[in-house]
Design an enzyme around this catalytic site. Structure first.
Site, PDB file in Angstrom:
ATOM      1  N   HIS A 159       0.818  -1.216   0.000  1.00 46.52           N
ATOM      2  CA  HIS A 159       0.000   0.000   0.000  1.00 46.52           C
ATOM      3  C   HIS A 159       0.848   1.261   0.000  1.00 46.52           C
ATOM      4  O   HIS A 159       1.823   1.376   0.731  1.00 46.52           O
ATOM      5  CB  HIS A 159      -1.033   0.009   1.122  1.00 46.52           C
ATOM      6  CG  HIS A 159      -0.500   0.009   2.525  1.00 46.52           C
ATOM      7  ND1 HIS A 159      -0.119   1.153   3.174  1.00 46.52           N
ATOM      8  CD2 HIS A 159      -0.309  -1.000   3.404  1.00 46.52           C
ATOM      9  CE1 HIS A 159       0.274   0.844   4.402  1.00 46.52           C
ATOM     10  NE2 HIS A 159       0.177  -0.450   4.567  1.00 46.52           N
ATOM     11  N   ASP A 200       6.194   0.417   6.713  1.00 46.46           N
ATOM     12  CA  ASP A 200       4.739   0.276   6.535  1.00 46.46           C
ATOM     13  C   ASP A 200       4.212   1.392   5.669  1.00 46.46           C
ATOM     14  O   ASP A 200       3.860   2.448   6.172  1.00 46.46           O
ATOM     15  CB  ASP A 200       4.073   0.272   7.921  1.00 46.46           C
ATOM     16  CG  ASP A 200       2.591  -0.028   7.853  1.00 46.46           C
ATOM     17  OD1 ASP A 200       2.117  -0.469   6.802  1.00 46.46           O
ATOM     18  OD2 ASP A 200       1.907   0.192   8.883  1.00 46.46           O
ATOM     19  N   GLU A 219      -4.844   1.810   2.577  1.00 46.71           N
ATOM     20  CA  GLU A 219      -4.961   0.614   3.416  1.00 46.71           C
ATOM     21  C   GLU A 219      -5.145   1.006   4.872  1.00 46.71           C
ATOM     22  O   GLU A 219      -5.887   0.373   5.608  1.00 46.71           O
ATOM     23  CB  GLU A 219      -3.702  -0.265   3.268  1.00 46.71           C
ATOM     24  CG  GLU A 219      -3.796  -1.642   3.929  1.00 46.71           C
ATOM     25  CD  GLU A 219      -3.388  -1.677   5.402  1.00 46.71           C
ATOM     26  OE1 GLU A 219      -3.683  -2.668   6.070  1.00 46.71           O
ATOM     27  OE2 GLU A 219      -2.776  -0.696   5.889  1.00 46.71           O
ATOM     28  N   GLU A 220      -4.451   2.074   5.280  1.00 53.13           N
ATOM     29  CA  GLU A 220      -4.375   2.385   6.708  1.00 53.13           C
ATOM     30  C   GLU A 220      -5.701   2.800   7.325  1.00 53.13           C
ATOM     31  O   GLU A 220      -6.002   2.439   8.460  1.00 53.13           O
ATOM     32  CB  GLU A 220      -3.327   3.476   6.970  1.00 53.13           C
ATOM     33  CG  GLU A 220      -1.888   3.053   6.709  1.00 53.13           C
ATOM     34  CD  GLU A 220      -1.390   1.975   7.671  1.00 53.13           C
ATOM     35  OE1 GLU A 220      -2.160   1.509   8.522  1.00 53.13           O
ATOM     36  OE2 GLU A 220      -0.214   1.582   7.539  1.00 53.13           O
ATOM     37  N   ASP A 256       3.118  -6.514   3.287  1.00 54.06           N
ATOM     38  CA  ASP A 256       2.728  -5.432   4.202  1.00 54.06           C
ATOM     39  C   ASP A 256       3.061  -5.817   5.638  1.00 54.06           C
ATOM     40  O   ASP A 256       2.232  -5.669   6.533  1.00 54.06           O
ATOM     41  CB  ASP A 256       1.238  -5.110   4.036  1.00 54.06           C
ATOM     42  CG  ASP A 256       0.812  -3.905   4.874  1.00 54.06           C
ATOM     43  OD1 ASP A 256       1.703  -3.137   5.315  1.00 54.06           O
ATOM     44  OD2 ASP A 256      -0.394  -3.739   5.107  1.00 54.06           O
ATOM     45  N   HIS A 303       3.620   2.513  12.630  1.00 50.19           N
ATOM     46  CA  HIS A 303       2.764   3.693  12.825  1.00 50.19           C
ATOM     47  C   HIS A 303       3.401   4.752  13.726  1.00 50.19           C
ATOM     48  O   HIS A 303       2.673   5.559  14.309  1.00 50.19           O
ATOM     49  CB  HIS A 303       1.391   3.301  13.407  1.00 50.19           C
ATOM     50  CG  HIS A 303       0.589   2.378  12.548  1.00 50.19           C
ATOM     51  ND1 HIS A 303      -0.654   1.917  12.904  1.00 50.19           N
ATOM     52  CD2 HIS A 303       0.850   1.823  11.335  1.00 50.19           C
ATOM     53  CE1 HIS A 303      -1.123   1.116  11.957  1.00 50.19           C
ATOM     54  NE2 HIS A 303      -0.219   1.028  10.993  1.00 50.19           N
TER      55      HIS A 303
END
Lengths: 467, 467
Positions: A284, A296, A330-331, A358, A428
């Site tokens: 993503h 990520d 995606e997030e 991912d 994140h």
């Protein structure tokens, strides 16, 4: 069994064994060339450098996400037969002015803590919120506490990730409901906000953001939701032992702006023999805003792009169509994955494999699959080919979020499984940056993905179960 | 086969299968408890913090090496039945004043480069050395160049580690002769010094030290030998393409001081059933001086100590004697390992397993063994027990330097095999520091070692080959 028949069987077996052996030997040679190309002359690391250091965090709807769309489209044009954009509307959320949080103990001492708004959370009022804190060990604690103990307070979700799980994604799965649904649940008991322990197995000062949802809560009941670093979660826990009436202050400026235009980036090399059989590989393109999204999912993006670059560089012309899809959002929405799957449903193409990366750019260990025992049998017959590369994990389960909507196509769904020990150190958070990715580990991941794709391209889906 | 006999065989098989199953189930439970203890309440990371941050680089004969001896002895006393020192004389070498190196091109521009003296190298004269440079791709190039092209120059060994090897120790093995024997070889052709490309797969600015030897060269022919960072090796290579007569300057102040007193640190829990059967587990307490030796080999030291702490914490009383040996002087002499093996040869004890951890504190993948097919068969029968922990590598070869001298004892020699992709990013360089070690990866390594030791403790050496 007569003698002639026996001989025929023996000869037949030999011939079959020989044919098998030479196919295996050829596959082995192809895999070696794939790994060699990745470890000597791939572009994945250089692409990641650009995405991370020249573009940065790529939250859906941000200018950086748009720059990432444009950059990867241009780069993919260099290695694919065709490359294009697939429009998709995505939610836009912004963090605004940096968050502020601290707590004040009985003696009036302030302790500053590191927090960050969760993705999708509303802001506090402009002057912030002062309130007491009720600590819980998870969503299930709310009911027994009841409204009388929760109303007017911050709910502090402090269940840590379980350190004894070997696969850290399982630990994540055991905690993430606090982040995703904690605000909705707490609001129903009259809480004024939630403070969620970061989904991080390490003790450090980085707060980790991530998606949250208010579900079907009426908008006027939304409450701000923030993540607190693991060190500060412990500090707050300790302080609450000493003074359960301490006051916590939170200011955050985050805002939901509704949907804006964005894109999936798609590129492919057309199959020479079965162009309508499609192998999808993707990661993503969006990321959270705090770091630069190198693990990520910058890693998954450039590894997917690398599959085409390796094919081009090694003059490999696939039998089937190899398609890279860089999914947007995606997030916090999965809009790109859903848009891609919806478009596929209207087309006359057969997806045979959808492979996602991912889980970070760490040393690859294998793949998780969502598929039938029939296809799994074929996949396991390839396991020996991967042994020289220390790839050993071929198990059912956990392919990935972006390929999930392709389940109905009948494709084998697969997710690269890198070593997961360090993933949640960065996930994140503001330390998910380029320097946390090792070039060789990233390249080995891309080579492993390309190897699986080569095998599916060469053999297609398995037709019948062998005894 | 008559019917009664058949029945007996069937019943016997069931009983045997049941016994096997319950032993395997018990082993499985023990392994789970070992991993749980390591991931929740072990001391390895805390010990490493002290060794790395409170003591630092522990080169043989240094004050830090002595502090490490004293610290680990005291800590081991807390978890062992007995702990003591084994005296051993070790070579003392010091780096002295920091090195200086640069090269000057035809236009007179100076380019500073990052170098470090190799361990054991002599100093340059106090004013340094100015000389031209001849670049080679390895020791084998010297002969064809001959004295006429080498005399009076620096020999620049620039063969890089091969990036296509998956196991990076193999790449190291293909280059390290340049570092270890390069000065001796070059001196024989009249070189004034050697510059060796760092044994590092990454392009960066850290020079990597390591042992070198002048072999049987007469002392008056010794020449200084230095390592150059990979980035600067490329820079020097480029500059030489443009000006093969450029001049290189090297100053280093390193010095050999002869032998000094030091110690192996030894601690054990005595076996309850077979006290004379010994399982040794160890790492080396010395390190290079540039970083703090966290991966090489602080990790192996604390993982070995952790084996005893886990046994104590889980109330496991071993049947056989479990002995931790923290070897002194692995890096530049192997004196500790040789002294330990020499002492063992005079004792009436049977070593059954000697396990070493000296490949970094990264995610464990398995073990390399030096042993017989008989013992390997038993080891492979345990492989399934390790699957939940993603431990999959059980292969012959590469146990380790410190357990090597124990080969004649008949013990199974084993080396922990962690993921090797990042090891040479840090190996012998100033960035081998505590922050480069991940707590969980370190703990998983210790748990994996303890699990293998438990199995050898429980079953002993295999007595006969199964069909």
């Amino acid at each position: 069994m007569n003698r002639i028949f026996t001989l025929a069987v023996i000869l037949g077996s030999f011939a079959f064994a020989k044919a098998q052996k030479s196919a295996a030997a050829m596959d082995s040679t192809v895999l070696r060339s794939i790994y060699n190309q990745n470890l000597t002359s791939s572009k994945s690391y250089q692409w990641l450098d650009h995405l991370s250091n020249n573009i940065g965090g790529r939250l859906s709807g941000s200018p950086q996400a748009q720059l990432a769309v444009e950059y990867t489209l241009e780069e993919l044009k260099k290695v694919a037969d065709t490359a294009y954009l697939q429009p998709v509307m995505v939610p836009k959320w912004t963090r605004g002015i940096p968050e502020v949080a601290y707590f004040k103990d009985a003696e009036g001492n302030n302790t500053k803590v590191n927090v960050c708004a969760l993705g999708g959370s509303i802001a506090t009022p402009a002057n912030g919120i002062w309130a007491e804190v009720i600590e819980v060990d998870g969503l299930e604690d709310l009911k027994s506490l009841g409204r009388s103990k929760i109303e007017g307070k911050f709910v502090f979700y402090n269940r840590p990730m379980e350190s004894t799980k070997i696969q850290t994604f399982e630990s994540y799965g055991g905690c993430v409901d606090q982040r995703y649904s904690g605000a909705q649940a707490a609001a129903e008991y009259g809480a004024v906000g939630t403070i969620v322990r970061s989904m991080n197995l390490r003790m450090d000062d980085f707060p980790h953001t991530g998606a949250m949802s208010y579900g079907d809560l009426p908008m006027d009941q939304y409450i701000p939701s923030t993540a607190i670093s693991t060190n500060d979660a412990e500090k707050l826990h300790q302080a609450l032992q000493e003074d359960k009436n301490l006051k916590f202050y939170l200011f955050q400026d985050s805002e939901n702006h509704g949907d804006v235009q964005s894109y999936n980036v798609i590129a492919e090399i057309k199959g020479s023999q079965f162009p309508d059989e499609v192998i999808v590989v993707g990661g993503h393109l969006d990321s959270w805003d705090l770091g630069d999204g190198s693990h990520d999912d910058g890693a998954g993006v450039v590894q997917s792009m690398q599959v085409l670059q390796t094919m081009k560089a090694t003059n490999y012309r696939p039998k089937r169509t190899i398609r890279v899809v860089l999914f947007m959002n995606e997030e916090n929405g999965l809009r790109g994955a859903n848009a891609y799957a919806a478009a596929v449903a209207t087309q006359d193409q057969k997806h045979i494999l959808a492979l996602e990366s991912d889980a970070g750019g760490f040393t690859p260990r294998g793949f998780g699959f969502d598929t039938s025992p029939l296809q799994m049998q074929q996949i396991l017959s390839w396991k020996g080919l991967f042994k020289p590369y220390l790839i050993h994990y071929f198990e059912m389960g956990g392919s990935g979020a972006d390929v999930g909507p392709l389940k109905d196509t009948g494709a084998v769904l697969a997710g690269l499984r890198p070593d997961s020990q360090r993933y949640f150190d960065y996930h994140h958070a503001s330390n998910d940056t380029f320097d946390a990715v090792n070039k060789r580990e990233l390249e080995l991941g891309a080579a492993t993905m390309t190897s699986l794709i080569y095998l599916f391209d060469n053999y297609g889906l398995s037709k019948k179960l062998k005894k």
